[in-house]
Scaffold this motif. Sequence first.
Motif, PDB file in Angstrom:
ATOM      1  N   UNK A 138       0.847  -1.188   0.000  1.00  0.00           N
ATOM      2  CA  UNK A 138       0.000   0.000   0.000  1.00  0.00           C
ATOM      3  C   UNK A 138       0.884   1.239   0.000  1.00  0.00           C
ATOM      4  N   UNK A 139       0.270   2.398  -0.223  1.00  0.00           N
ATOM      5  CA  UNK A 139       1.006   3.658  -0.217  1.00  0.00           C
ATOM      6  C   UNK A 139       0.896   4.314   1.155  1.00  0.00           C
ATOM      7  N   UNK A 140       2.025   4.385   1.857  1.00  0.00           N
ATOM      8  CA  UNK A 140       2.096   5.074   3.139  1.00  0.00           C
ATOM      9  C   UNK A 140       2.867   6.371   2.953  1.00  0.00           C
ATOM     10  N   UNK A 141       2.309   7.467   3.465  1.00  0.00           N
ATOM     11  CA  UNK A 141       2.938   8.777   3.335  1.00  0.00           C
ATOM     12  C   UNK A 141       3.447   9.255   4.686  1.00  0.00           C
ATOM     13  N   UNK A 142       4.697   9.724   4.711  1.00  0.00           N
ATOM     14  CA  UNK A 142       5.267  10.300   5.925  1.00  0.00           C
ATOM     15  C   UNK A 142       4.871  11.767   5.979  1.00  0.00           C
ATOM     16  N   UNK A 143       4.219  12.175   7.066  1.00  0.00           N
ATOM     17  CA  UNK A 143       3.672  13.527   7.155  1.00  0.00           C
ATOM     18  C   UNK A 143       4.652  14.529   7.744  1.00  0.00           C
ATOM     19  N   UNK A 186       2.441   8.710   9.981  1.00  0.00           N
ATOM     20  CA  UNK A 186       2.296   8.102   8.659  1.00  0.00           C
ATOM     21  C   UNK A 186       0.812   7.897   8.412  1.00  0.00           C
ATOM     22  N   UNK A 187       0.397   8.079   7.161  1.00  0.00           N
ATOM     23  CA  UNK A 187      -0.963   7.753   6.750  1.00  0.00           C
ATOM     24  C   UNK A 187      -0.918   6.768   5.593  1.00  0.00           C
ATOM     25  N   UNK A 188      -1.850   5.810   5.595  1.00  0.00           N
ATOM     26  CA  UNK A 188      -1.998   4.915   4.462  1.00  0.00           C
ATOM     27  C   UNK A 188      -3.084   5.495   3.563  1.00  0.00           C
ATOM     28  N   UNK A 189      -2.698   5.890   2.358  1.00  0.00           N
ATOM     29  CA  UNK A 189      -3.642   6.561   1.463  1.00  0.00           C
ATOM     30  C   UNK A 189      -4.386   5.598   0.551  1.00  0.00           C
TER      31      UNK A 189
END
Length: 226
Positions: free
Chosen positions: A101-106, A124-127
């Motif tokens: 999955x795509x995880x974004x570091x905020x 981190x959020x999973x988009x």
Amino acid sequence: MKKSILLGSLAVIFGLAPLTACADTIFSLNYSACSSGCSVLPAGTVELQQNGANSVNVSVSLASDYSFRQAPDNNHHSLVFDLSGVSGVSATNIASGPTSQTFSFLGLGSYKDAGLGSNFQYAFDCTTCAKGATGTPTQSLTFTLTGTGLTESSFVSNGSYYFGVDVVGLDSAAGIGLTGNIGATGPGSPVAPPAVPEPSSLLLFGTGLTAIGGMIRKRMTGAFTR
């Protein structure tokens, strides 16, 4: 010949020995802040491994009862944590599994996982994760953090919690489709590194290799003189 074999053997042995002395730190996700379930605890672990100066590898592993999910609001993030005395934090090598999955570091900010106290510094959020129960769960998240002064001990508690993870239940034990935040309440437990052989054992091993080398040399010499 024997001397060179002995020195080479000991160099390899002593060169490899320090690599086994690196201890990891593991946090247990042992607190449920879910409003409607998440009763299976611990829900997983967060493992830290020092990766040279100013760098730490982080691995989040959820129990088979849970999956990461896509948070629908600002009260739920896939992963939250605090750092102390570190600047210029960035994340690389972000990967997830068993489904990618795509995880974004905020980055540095103010992030909340409801039920786990005050806001956290990093998240981190999973988009691309599902918002509810899924047939293709994502149960691991790994990445490398770098920052000036970063070590395993830089991860500190935010009130009572070191990490927060937003999950969805996958089975009846955890509550199918039930969602909420899970926290790690206690300081991490160091994992003892594998035992390093004593110098006397290393010397015996090196001597054994030397003897083997001598036998090979003797046989080769005999073969050439026949």
